[in-house]
Motif scaffolding. Sequence first.
Motif, mmCIF file in Angstrom:
data_model
loop_
_atom_site.group_PDB
_atom_site.id
_atom_site.type_symbol
_atom_site.label_atom_id
_atom_site.label_comp_id
_atom_site.label_asym_id
_atom_site.label_seq_id
_atom_site.Cartn_x
_atom_site.Cartn_y
_atom_site.Cartn_z
ATOM 1 N N LYS A 260 -5.533 -8.549 7.187
ATOM 2 C CA LYS A 260 -4.533 -9.599 7.372
ATOM 3 C C LYS A 260 -3.901 -9.981 6.037
ATOM 4 O O LYS A 260 -2.680 -10.179 5.932
ATOM 5 C CB LYS A 260 -5.181 -10.825 8.028
ATOM 6 C CG LYS A 260 -4.195 -11.904 8.440
ATOM 7 C CD LYS A 260 -4.917 -13.079 9.099
ATOM 8 C CE LYS A 260 -5.634 -12.659 10.352
ATOM 9 N NZ LYS A 260 -6.264 -13.819 11.046
ATOM 10 N N ASP A 261 -4.722 -10.060 4.992
ATOM 11 C CA ASP A 261 -4.190 -10.404 3.672
ATOM 12 C C ASP A 261 -3.304 -9.281 3.124
ATOM 13 O O ASP A 261 -2.282 -9.552 2.480
ATOM 14 C CB ASP A 261 -5.338 -10.682 2.702
ATOM 15 C CG ASP A 261 -4.869 -11.290 1.389
ATOM 16 O OD1 ASP A 261 -4.180 -12.333 1.424
ATOM 17 O OD2 ASP A 261 -5.152 -10.711 0.328
ATOM 18 N N CYS A 262 -3.685 -8.026 3.380
ATOM 19 C CA CYS A 262 -2.847 -6.899 2.942
ATOM 20 C C CYS A 262 -1.493 -6.924 3.644
ATOM 21 O O CYS A 262 -0.456 -6.635 3.032
ATOM 22 C CB CYS A 262 -3.560 -5.577 3.210
ATOM 23 S SG CYS A 262 -4.990 -5.273 2.144
ATOM 24 N N ARG A 265 0.602 -9.755 2.016
ATOM 25 C CA ARG A 265 1.072 -9.449 0.672
ATOM 26 C C ARG A 265 2.159 -8.380 0.652
ATOM 27 O O ARG A 265 2.979 -8.343 -0.273
ATOM 28 C CB ARG A 265 -0.102 -9.007 -0.200
ATOM 29 C CG ARG A 265 -1.064 -10.131 -0.534
ATOM 30 C CD ARG A 265 -2.295 -9.607 -1.277
ATOM 31 N NE ARG A 265 -3.223 -10.681 -1.608
ATOM 32 C CZ ARG A 265 -3.171 -11.388 -2.732
ATOM 33 N NH1 ARG A 265 -2.229 -11.152 -3.628
ATOM 34 N NH2 ARG A 265 -4.050 -12.345 -2.959
ATOM 35 N N THR A 266 2.163 -7.508 1.639
ATOM 36 C CA THR A 266 3.184 -6.450 1.672
ATOM 37 C C THR A 266 4.369 -6.802 2.567
ATOM 38 O O THR A 266 5.232 -5.955 2.807
ATOM 39 C CB THR A 266 2.555 -5.125 2.162
ATOM 40 O OG1 THR A 266 1.878 -5.335 3.393
ATOM 41 C CG2 THR A 266 1.579 -4.575 1.148
ATOM 42 N N SER A 267 4.429 -8.037 3.039
ATOM 43 C CA SER A 267 5.500 -8.461 3.954
ATOM 44 C C SER A 267 6.651 -9.175 3.262
ATOM 45 O O SER A 267 7.637 -9.533 3.909
ATOM 46 C CB SER A 267 4.934 -9.402 5.030
ATOM 47 O OG SER A 267 3.978 -8.752 5.808
ATOM 48 N N ARG A 268 6.532 -9.373 1.968
ATOM 49 C CA ARG A 268 7.504 -10.207 1.253
ATOM 50 C C ARG A 268 8.900 -9.587 1.337
ATOM 51 O O ARG A 268 9.148 -8.503 0.852
ATOM 52 C CB ARG A 268 7.050 -10.340 -0.199
ATOM 53 C CG ARG A 268 7.597 -11.514 -0.950
ATOM 54 C CD ARG A 268 6.765 -11.849 -2.180
ATOM 55 N NE ARG A 268 6.343 -10.726 -2.972
ATOM 56 C CZ ARG A 268 6.796 -10.454 -4.201
ATOM 57 N NH1 ARG A 268 7.718 -11.235 -4.752
ATOM 58 N NH2 ARG A 268 6.332 -9.433 -4.873
ATOM 59 N N ARG A 521 6.686 -0.307 3.004
ATOM 60 C CA ARG A 521 5.548 -1.180 2.741
ATOM 61 C C ARG A 521 4.315 -0.577 3.430
ATOM 62 O O ARG A 521 4.378 -0.232 4.614
ATOM 63 C CB ARG A 521 5.802 -2.590 3.256
ATOM 64 C CG ARG A 521 7.037 -3.251 2.602
ATOM 65 C CD ARG A 521 6.828 -3.469 1.109
ATOM 66 N NE ARG A 521 7.980 -4.031 0.436
ATOM 67 C CZ ARG A 521 8.256 -5.319 0.369
ATOM 68 N NH1 ARG A 521 7.486 -6.193 0.995
ATOM 69 N NH2 ARG A 521 9.311 -5.738 -0.299
ATOM 70 N N ASN A 522 3.214 -0.469 2.704
ATOM 71 C CA ASN A 522 2.045 0.264 3.191
ATOM 72 C C ASN A 522 0.755 -0.540 2.993
ATOM 73 O O ASN A 522 0.012 -0.308 2.035
ATOM 74 C CB ASN A 522 1.928 1.594 2.440
ATOM 75 C CG ASN A 522 3.147 2.471 2.604
ATOM 76 O OD1 ASN A 522 3.330 3.105 3.631
ATOM 77 N ND2 ASN A 522 3.993 2.514 1.576
ATOM 78 N N PRO A 523 0.462 -1.488 3.878
ATOM 79 C CA PRO A 523 -0.758 -2.299 3.713
ATOM 80 C C PRO A 523 -2.029 -1.468 3.629
ATOM 81 O O PRO A 523 -2.960 -1.815 2.903
ATOM 82 C CB PRO A 523 -0.771 -3.189 4.968
ATOM 83 C CG PRO A 523 0.648 -3.234 5.430
ATOM 84 C CD PRO A 523 1.241 -1.910 5.058
ATOM 85 N N MET A 524 -2.075 -0.347 4.376
ATOM 86 C CA MET A 524 -3.288 0.464 4.422
ATOM 87 C C MET A 524 -3.377 1.474 3.285
ATOM 88 O O MET A 524 -4.308 2.281 3.247
ATOM 89 C CB MET A 524 -3.399 1.162 5.774
ATOM 90 C CG MET A 524 -3.653 0.200 6.910
ATOM 91 S SD MET A 524 -3.723 1.018 8.496
ATOM 92 C CE MET A 524 -4.790 -0.102 9.418
ATOM 93 N N LEU A 525 -2.420 1.412 2.371
ATOM 94 C CA LEU A 525 -2.515 2.177 1.129
ATOM 95 C C LEU A 525 -2.584 1.252 -0.081
ATOM 96 O O LEU A 525 -2.471 1.709 -1.218
ATOM 97 C CB LEU A 525 -1.311 3.124 0.989
ATOM 98 C CG LEU A 525 -1.327 4.346 1.914
ATOM 99 C CD1 LEU A 525 -0.029 5.115 1.803
ATOM 100 C CD2 LEU A 525 -2.514 5.251 1.614
ATOM 101 N N SER A 526 -2.761 -0.045 0.171
ATOM 102 C CA SER A 526 -2.888 -0.983 -0.941
ATOM 103 C C SER A 526 -4.228 -0.745 -1.643
ATOM 104 O O SER A 526 -5.186 -0.221 -1.069
ATOM 105 C CB SER A 526 -2.795 -2.426 -0.451
ATOM 106 O OG SER A 526 -3.900 -2.744 0.366
ATOM 107 N N LYS A 527 -4.282 -1.123 -2.888
ATOM 108 C CA LYS A 527 -5.490 -0.889 -3.690
ATOM 109 C C LYS A 527 -6.709 -1.573 -3.063
ATOM 110 O O LYS A 527 -7.801 -0.983 -2.970
ATOM 111 C CB LYS A 527 -5.276 -1.388 -5.114
ATOM 112 C CG LYS A 527 -6.366 -0.985 -6.090
ATOM 113 C CD LYS A 527 -6.172 -1.619 -7.450
ATOM 114 C CE LYS A 527 -4.901 -1.175 -8.119
ATOM 115 N NZ LYS A 527 -4.760 -1.733 -9.493
ATOM 116 N N ALA A 528 -6.541 -2.806 -2.611
ATOM 117 C CA ALA A 528 -7.670 -3.544 -2.036
ATOM 118 C C ALA A 528 -8.192 -2.873 -0.773
ATOM 119 O O ALA A 528 -9.410 -2.794 -0.549
ATOM 120 C CB ALA A 528 -7.257 -4.983 -1.739
#
Length: 636
Positions: A260-262, A265-268, A521-528
């Motif tokens: 959810k946080d990813c 953060r990638t929705s801006r 935008r790729n939440p599932m490729l974010s570093k976290a």
Amino acid sequence: MTGIAGLYCADGADPATLKAMTDAIADRGQDGAATWLSNASDRGRSTGNESLVGLGASLLRVTSEAQDETQPHCSEDRRIALVFDGFLINWEELRADLLRLGVVLRNRTDTELVLRAYQQWGEDCARHLDGEFALALTDCRSDPSNPLVYCARDHMGLRPLFYHFDGQQLLFASDLSALVPRIEPKPRPDLDYLAGVMADKWHQRDATPWQGIKRLLPAHSLSFSANRLTLKEHWSLDPEVTTRYPRDEDYFEHYRHLLKDCVRRTSRSHGPLGVTVSGGLDSSALYCLAYQLAERGELPAPSISGYTLAGASGSPAYELPFARAAAEHVGAQLCEVPLTQPPIDWFTEQARTQYDLPIPTNGAMSIGLENAAAADGCRALMGGDGGDEWLQGSRHYYREFTEAGDVAGFARALRQDAAAEGWRQTLPIALRHMTMTLLPEIIRDRGRDYKRQKARERKEYLDWLTEETRHRLAEFEDSYVTSLPSEPVRWSKLNLVRAPGTDMANTMMQGQYARAGLEPRNPMLSKAFIEFSASTPEHIRRRAGHSKYIHRRALRGIVPDVILDRTTKADFPSPELDREFADFARKNADPLLDNMCDEAGFQCLLRPDASGTIPDERSWEVWGVYACAAFLYHFR
């Protein structure tokens, strides 16, 4: 996506070169283009034949903070200039850190944060940046006659950056089209790279289709000063399992909060957030979570628009019932867009205009969807890339249990797998994993090398390539494989981060998004997300024959059950184009046959079967052969 470019010429250059490079990436930005140039006399030291340093940007403003942005972005004294493609995920934390250190921020843009981070931490600044980005800056403060050029890419290389250095000049840009025409003498095609494409053997990490032009590796920075070029890694994945909870529910809660946080953060975005909704587990989850955030007023975008590809009913590409279930679940309407299948001439022309290989058909099929999102005012388009790679899991959990001496965990996994798939299939797999784990490392290494060598000795192994070409590819493969750990679990995790084919695919899709006026935008490729997934044990991602176990369990109630229980995946075959690709390669094969291919094997590879189609197992190789033939058709 903002296109970026730059140069440093030790003995001077025509300033028009930088403008030409920036013009070549004009399709990456819709909000204007600009350049920044400085020669030695501007920097306070005239040398007669003056060195020239400059940056260019073709700007796309995506976030609300970026509406006041101009690029190149300069320090107050204009001795540091920056161009930046992408966005920061950790903009909140970075801003707070800089303010706490007493840094004065002139505006709220990401470029200002990056500039101040460089002023604060110098060439270590990339370690403090998290997001999807490529950046380049010039620093003329310390030695005006030898300015520093500094470039960096994010952890996964989600924004492209290429460079060329010939000892006198350094050129760099988002696209090959900005570099190749500016290099004299004109670079020649890299036949080793093209052979790897044809054989689907991607093992050269920094190579491109052109000799002398390299890609800056993901998670790396480039520093250039006093005619010396240095490359440095600023992030690497720790492949060890470090996240251990006593209960499955603890993993699920952690994952749910993280994803959810990813997404947040990638929705801006200052416009509607576009979300691709295939109906699969990953994109549907992002779509539902984005709506949940919006309902709580936590989404940094004014609205959400969902888009799905509408395959023909009854075809392998038909996923509309699942996508519609996701939309119904959140009470929204989807924009359903037919799959795009351009003619072969379109693919061939892409090679000419992009100075690169044409994009595969499974990439081009989404062009209509991307154009629809852009027409609706979206500038950010979120997708589920990364979910298949980082959530799939594997039977390597038997190795993890054996390595940890966890007899109970091993037995539990054995019972669960046997209940789902039967003892006859399960037991040999479990015993093989256990035995391989208990063997000394040197024996495992030799076994791996022996298996790879025996595969190459098969009569049919790449028999359509010349022996010399196969030998070269084997050298590249051995070099790449031995750079990774021998232990399979760690090997697979680091391979996901470093695989050269992933960087190539990302680069191609970035260009396609950019030409539509979008930023991916790729939440599932974010570093976290990657670091958490890599730190969890295999059994939390795969269990009882089900992949993405943690995802399915953590999102129960957030995503419709019909999607979470789904075990199928769509397929997007293109048999007509496969035949046309093969025909084109046969008719334009001279450079391939002269340098890399065995003629008899080549013709056999491209021959349709009795039904007149190219078999599915050959379609990727046929695309690779076609892509190289199309490239050489223009640039032989």
